[in-house]
Write a protein that holds these residues in place. Structure first.
Motif, PDB file in Angstrom:
ATOM      1  N   PHE A 156      32.755 -29.766   7.354  1.00  0.00           N
ATOM      2  CA  PHE A 156      33.363 -28.462   7.613  1.00  0.00           C
ATOM      3  C   PHE A 156      32.520 -27.292   7.151  1.00  0.00           C
ATOM      4  N   THR A 157      31.458 -27.542   6.382  1.00  0.00           N
ATOM      5  CA  THR A 157      30.541 -26.466   6.029  1.00  0.00           C
ATOM      6  C   THR A 157      29.274 -27.050   5.428  1.00  0.00           C
ATOM      7  N   SER A 158      28.263 -26.208   5.318  1.00  0.00           N
ATOM      8  CA  SER A 158      27.042 -26.545   4.591  1.00  0.00           C
ATOM      9  C   SER A 158      26.952 -25.591   3.416  1.00  0.00           C
ATOM     10  N   ALA A 159      26.274 -26.030   2.377  1.00  0.00           N
ATOM     11  CA  ALA A 159      26.147 -25.203   1.184  1.00  0.00           C
ATOM     12  C   ALA A 159      24.863 -25.601   0.469  1.00  0.00           C
ATOM     13  N   LYS A 167      25.910 -31.077   2.976  1.00  0.00           N
ATOM     14  CA  LYS A 167      27.040 -30.945   3.885  1.00  0.00           C
ATOM     15  C   LYS A 167      28.299 -31.232   3.083  1.00  0.00           C
TER      16      LYS A 167
END
Length: 174
Positions: A156-159, A167
């Motif tokens: 649901f997102t990368s950081a 991921k």
């Protein structure tokens, strides 16, 4: 489909067959002697990434000696010989500390990879969380997401964690 879980008064375990050999997944609380082995594995695998010393890793694993609540670590083993492990922790990523719980430290020793042990550990943890009314579950990984996607996880997102792109994924039993 999640693995069937056998409950006893002292533990939650699942028994599976791999390459005609029996494998059991049990809480680390049932195999506390595995802490030293797991700590060495984790140090060798992730020290360059997270900088933790073996003593710190062993202490964190000792905090997971639970059988029926979080934090908990599950160990895949054959005749008490550790093959791999996975943990369900309350927190695992400071930037996302408002999300909980987290699948963490999925590790299968290289000698035992490619036998479905990692997938069984993930499924076991998912079943444990769902059966305890816990969800959704989160994880982060700097590597491939394929195993997790096959187990129903969605990115649901990368950081950035440390200096590395990761991921962030979510499993929801909805």
């Amino acid at each position: 489909m999640l693995p069937s879980v056998a409950r006893s008064s002292s533990s939650v375990s699942v028994v599976r067959h791999f390459n005609a050999q029996l494998m059991t997944i049990s809480p680390l609380a049932d195999l506390p002697d595995a802490i030293e082995t797991l700590a060495q594995w984790f140090y060798d695998e992730w020290h360059a990434f997270d900088g933790r010393r073996m003593e710190k890793i062993a202490t964190q694993l000792s905090e997971n000696l639970n059988r029926d609540f979080t934090p908990i670590t599950f160990v895949a083993h054959r005749n008490r010989l550790p093959l791999g492990s996975v943990s369900l922790d309350r927190f695992d990523f400071p930037a996302f500390d408002y999300l909980s719980p987290w699948l963490g430290s999925l590790y299968v020793h290289p000698s035992f990879r490619g036998q479905g042990i990692g997938r069984s550990l993930v499924r076991h943890l998912q079943h444990f969380a769902v059966s305890h009314g816990t969800g959704p579950i989160y994880l982060w990984t700097p590597g491939s997401t394929r195993l997790y996607e096959r187990c129903g996880w969605v990115a649901f997102t990368s950081a950035t964690y440390g200096a590395q792109r990761v991921k962030v994924m979510k499993f929801s039993n909805e």
